[in-house]
Design an enzyme around this catalytic site. Structure first.
Site, mmCIF file in Angstrom:
data_model
loop_
_atom_site.group_PDB
_atom_site.id
_atom_site.type_symbol
_atom_site.label_atom_id
_atom_site.label_comp_id
_atom_site.label_asym_id
_atom_site.label_seq_id
_atom_site.Cartn_x
_atom_site.Cartn_y
_atom_site.Cartn_z
ATOM 1 N N HIS A 10 0.871 -1.192 0.000
ATOM 2 C CA HIS A 10 0.000 0.000 0.000
ATOM 3 C C HIS A 10 0.895 1.225 0.000
ATOM 4 O O HIS A 10 1.434 1.625 1.030
ATOM 5 C CB HIS A 10 -0.912 0.001 1.242
ATOM 6 C CG HIS A 10 -1.887 1.138 1.256
ATOM 7 N ND1 HIS A 10 -3.218 0.958 1.542
ATOM 8 C CD2 HIS A 10 -1.737 2.461 1.032
ATOM 9 C CE1 HIS A 10 -3.850 2.119 1.489
ATOM 10 N NE2 HIS A 10 -2.955 3.055 1.186
ATOM 11 N N HIS A 68 1.675 5.284 -1.702
ATOM 12 C CA HIS A 68 1.311 6.468 -2.492
ATOM 13 C C HIS A 68 2.577 7.049 -3.105
ATOM 14 O O HIS A 68 3.489 7.431 -2.376
ATOM 15 C CB HIS A 68 0.640 7.516 -1.600
ATOM 16 C CG HIS A 68 -0.657 7.036 -1.024
ATOM 17 N ND1 HIS A 68 -1.857 7.186 -1.673
ATOM 18 C CD2 HIS A 68 -0.924 6.360 0.119
ATOM 19 C CE1 HIS A 68 -2.824 6.643 -0.938
ATOM 20 N NE2 HIS A 68 -2.287 6.129 0.159
ATOM 21 N N LYS A 108 -9.006 -0.235 -5.824
ATOM 22 C CA LYS A 108 -9.068 0.400 -4.509
ATOM 23 C C LYS A 108 -10.360 1.184 -4.356
ATOM 24 O O LYS A 108 -10.649 2.081 -5.146
ATOM 25 C CB LYS A 108 -7.866 1.342 -4.352
ATOM 26 C CG LYS A 108 -7.864 2.194 -3.088
ATOM 27 C CD LYS A 108 -7.525 1.375 -1.858
ATOM 28 C CE LYS A 108 -7.627 2.187 -0.578
ATOM 29 N NZ LYS A 108 -6.535 3.126 -0.390
ATOM 30 N N HIS A 133 -10.535 1.278 1.717
ATOM 31 C CA HIS A 133 -10.275 2.234 2.799
ATOM 32 C C HIS A 133 -11.519 2.196 3.679
ATOM 33 O O HIS A 133 -12.534 2.808 3.345
ATOM 34 C CB HIS A 133 -10.029 3.637 2.242
ATOM 35 C CG HIS A 133 -9.689 4.632 3.310
ATOM 36 N ND1 HIS A 133 -8.514 5.343 3.344
ATOM 37 C CD2 HIS A 133 -10.371 5.020 4.421
ATOM 38 C CE1 HIS A 133 -8.490 6.126 4.416
ATOM 39 N NE2 HIS A 133 -9.614 5.952 5.085
ATOM 40 N N HIS A 184 -4.781 -0.700 5.767
ATOM 41 C CA HIS A 184 -4.255 0.031 6.934
ATOM 42 C C HIS A 184 -5.171 -0.065 8.160
ATOM 43 O O HIS A 184 -5.654 0.950 8.657
ATOM 44 C CB HIS A 184 -3.956 1.492 6.590
ATOM 45 C CG HIS A 184 -5.001 2.201 5.763
ATOM 46 N ND1 HIS A 184 -6.331 2.240 6.098
ATOM 47 C CD2 HIS A 184 -4.889 2.896 4.604
ATOM 48 C CE1 HIS A 184 -6.981 2.927 5.184
ATOM 49 N NE2 HIS A 184 -6.129 3.332 4.272
ATOM 50 N N ASP A 221 1.379 2.534 3.518
ATOM 51 C CA ASP A 221 0.547 3.741 3.368
ATOM 52 C C ASP A 221 1.416 5.001 3.436
ATOM 53 O O ASP A 221 0.960 6.074 3.851
ATOM 54 C CB ASP A 221 -0.587 3.812 4.397
ATOM 55 C CG ASP A 221 -1.707 4.760 3.961
ATOM 56 O OD1 ASP A 221 -1.708 5.165 2.789
ATOM 57 O OD2 ASP A 221 -2.554 5.113 4.798
#
Ligand code: DOR
Ligand code: ZN
Length: 335
Positions: free
Chosen positions: A12, A14, A95, A134, A168, A240
């Site tokens: 995960h 970004h 996602k 999420h 997460h 994350d």
């Protein structure tokens, strides 16, 4: 003391785009064999062409031929079977963000009636495309994840062949639900293994530790540590890591996200060693993810040694977790 990790994975991550991508991609690519890249760009990644173009940008920026960006699409309930069949080979997962719940998620889902989501989720289930979620409602900030658990349960029951990843996770409620359904799995971040809300807001406010979902209570952290430290087969590492420029963090209206990519493996080695479970780290940062997703990442050996690592204050314009502090392990060599 030394320890070698084989093909560590960050499930995960970004990476952003533009100049930020250039800054952060090499940091992950240096130490990880692959990462599941989140699609919450502006605009979000919603087509095969966008996936391909973004993957190309990541490969260009990463400066390491042995780093696989595993791509994701941003969930839309408009995706039909034919669209998904066509895009399937370019992605590893889709996602799902509740609308407006976090950074760049305004195009997310605002209707969680399963009937509204069913055609897309059934098609994903048939095609074997995992769903990453999420999992937060828009309730009171400390309760959002626990309130989302019934939605996870409804999804898990109604789509038993769909692989669902609770992203997460931060609460004991999420850990309990995870254990009840065969098709639920979860990622756990570095920061949620280390911190509670006290570290964010118990003293002077720490903007660089502010993230979504917000860090919770000591008993929640304990529940996460328990399953991570035993490398339970349902959990895997997903950092994350979410870079924002300093001007967006040290500001009123602080953006959510902790930047952990360049410290993740060292800090994981430290906390696993302190817990006396260093031998379980391989499963947590690679083997479990390989099984859950059915992937074989490039071969990469990361040698860690127990020696002081002074974490830089900044990478480009981004402040990492543990900035200016000393960790007790560091990455010594990557083979
Ligand atoms: O803290 C977060 N930052 N949580 C998320 O879910 C998104 C992320 C980001 O993209 O900045
Ligand atoms: Zn994220």
């Amino acid at each position: 003391m030394e320890f070698t990790l084989h093909s560590p994975l960050d499930m995960h991550l970004h990476l952003r785009d533009g100049a930020m991508l250039e800054t952060v991609a090499p940091l992950s690519a240096k130490e990880f064999a692959g990462a599941l890249v989140m699609p919450n760009l502006v605009p979000p990644i919603t087509s095969k062409e966008m996936v391909k173009e973004y993957k190309e940008q990541i490969l260009q920026a990463s400066q390491d031929g042995r780093f696989t960006p595993y791509m994701t699409l941003f969930f839309k309930s408009e995706y039909d079977y034919d669209f998904l069949q066509d895009v399937k080979d370019t992605i590893l997962a889709i996602k799902l963000y509740p609308a407006g719940i976090t950074t760049n998620s305004s195009d997310g889902v605002d209707n969680f009636s399963l009937d509204a989501l069913a055609p897309t989720l059934e098609a994903m289930s048939e095609l074997g495309i995992p769903l990453c979620v999420h999992g937060e409602t828009n309730g009171f900030v400390m309760d959002r994840e626990a309130e989302f658990v019934p939605i996870y349960e409804r999804l898990a029951k109604r789509f038993p062949n769909l692989t669902i990843i609770m992203e997460h996770i931060t609460t004991k409620e999420a850990v309990e639900a995870l254990m009840c359904y065969e098709n639920l799995y979860a990622t756990i971040t570095l920061h949620h293994l280390y911190i509670t809300l006290d570290d964010v807001a118990g003293g002077l406010l720490q903007p660089h530790l502010f993230c979504k979902p917000i860090a919770k209570r000591p008993e929640d952290r304990m529940a996460l540590r328990k399953v991570a430290f035993m490398a339970h087969e349902k959990v895997m590492f997903g950092s994350d890591s979410a870079p924002h420029p300093r001007s967006k963090k040290e500001a009123p209206g602080c953006a959510a996200g902790v930047f952990t990519a360049p410290v993740a493996l060292a800090a994981l080695a430290q906390i696993f060693e302190e817990a006396g479970v260093l031998e379980n780290l391989q499963k947590f940062v690679s083997d479990n993810a390989q099984k859950i997703y059915g992937i074989t990442p490039p071969k990469k050996e990361v040698r860690l040694i127990k020696a002081p690592f002074e974490v830089p204050e900044k990478f480009g314009d981004v402040v990492p977790m543990f900035a200016g502090q000393k960790l007790s392990w560091r990455v010594e060599r990557v083979l």
